[in-house]
Write an enzyme that holds these catalytic residues in place. Structure first.
Site, PDB file in Angstrom:
ATOM      1  CB  CYS A  49      -0.934  -0.016   1.203  1.00  0.00           C
ATOM      2  SG  CYS A  49      -2.066   1.381   1.287  1.00  0.00           S
ATOM      3  N   GLY A  50       1.938   1.242   0.775  1.00  0.00           N
ATOM      4  CA  GLY A  50       2.865   2.374   0.784  1.00  0.00           C
ATOM      5  C   GLY A  50       3.491   2.588  -0.575  1.00  0.00           C
ATOM      6  CD1 TRP A  52      -1.477   1.098  -6.130  1.00  0.00           C
ATOM      7  CD2 TRP A  52      -2.085   2.819  -4.842  1.00  0.00           C
ATOM      8  NE1 TRP A  52      -2.514   1.725  -6.743  1.00  0.00           N
ATOM      9  CE2 TRP A  52      -2.916   2.797  -5.980  1.00  0.00           C
ATOM     10  CE3 TRP A  52      -2.281   3.819  -3.895  1.00  0.00           C
ATOM     11  CZ2 TRP A  52      -3.924   3.725  -6.193  1.00  0.00           C
ATOM     12  CZ3 TRP A  52      -3.275   4.745  -4.104  1.00  0.00           C
ATOM     13  CH2 TRP A  52      -4.085   4.695  -5.235  1.00  0.00           C
ATOM     14  CG  HIS A  53      -0.625   5.758  -1.001  1.00  0.00           C
ATOM     15  ND1 HIS A  53      -1.055   4.535  -0.524  1.00  0.00           N
ATOM     16  CD2 HIS A  53      -1.680   6.589  -0.921  1.00  0.00           C
ATOM     17  CE1 HIS A  53      -2.326   4.648  -0.164  1.00  0.00           C
ATOM     18  NE2 HIS A  53      -2.728   5.881  -0.390  1.00  0.00           N
ATOM     19  NE  ARG A  54       4.870  10.770  -3.474  1.00  0.00           N
ATOM     20  CZ  ARG A  54       4.587  11.843  -2.744  1.00  0.00           C
ATOM     21  NH1 ARG A  54       5.401  12.220  -1.782  1.00  0.00           N
ATOM     22  NH2 ARG A  54       3.507  12.545  -2.967  1.00  0.00           N
TER      23      ARG A  54
END
Length: 136
Positions: A49-50, A52-54
């Site tokens: 998830c991290g 995916w965000h950047r």
């Protein structure tokens, strides 16, 4: 509770395509205990998830912090299930003090974790240290 209400589409996608398959694979193929398999799956899912965000180390660290917090929450829930009767757990879950405390702790953790997401590690540690009155 936070992650079931925040960015619902992404959370559901990560749950369906990363967390559940990984959790089942670890339990079936490696015969890991459900609690351990879940902990690994939460951690991997949140690091993803991290990214995916950047795709940076800062956001990977943010994801690792989120995964670690989810593991702590699940261990806490597990401990409550083992130590309290069903009636006592229901009373605890209905408690306004418990709800307000968990909301406060969640907000503080999420706020602090975002310091790590948007700053390099050394700067983030410095900022958090200043927040708690610890000067370098």
């Amino acid at each position: 509770m936070f992650w079931t209400r925040w960015h619902i589409t992404l959370s559901n996608w990560i749950r369906d395509y990363i967390f559940i398959p990984l959790n089942l694979h670890l339990q079936r193929e490696y015969r890991l205990a459900p609690l351990l398999a879940g902990a690994i799956s939460y951690f991997v899912s949140m690091v993803f998830c991290g990214f995916w965000h950047r795709p940076t180390l800062s956001f990977a660290l943010w994801g690792a912090l989120q995964g670690g917090a989810l593991i702590v929450c699940k261990l806490y829930e597990y401990g409550l299930r083992r130590m309290l009767s069903r009636e006592a757990r229901k009373a605890y879950q209905a408690s306004r003090v418990a709800a307000m405390t968990s909301g406060f702790v969640t907000f503080q953790f999420i706020s602090i974790s975002f310091v790590f997401a948007f700053n390099d590690f050394g700067r983030a540690v410095n900022i958090v240290g200043q927040m708690f009155g610890v000067s370098p």
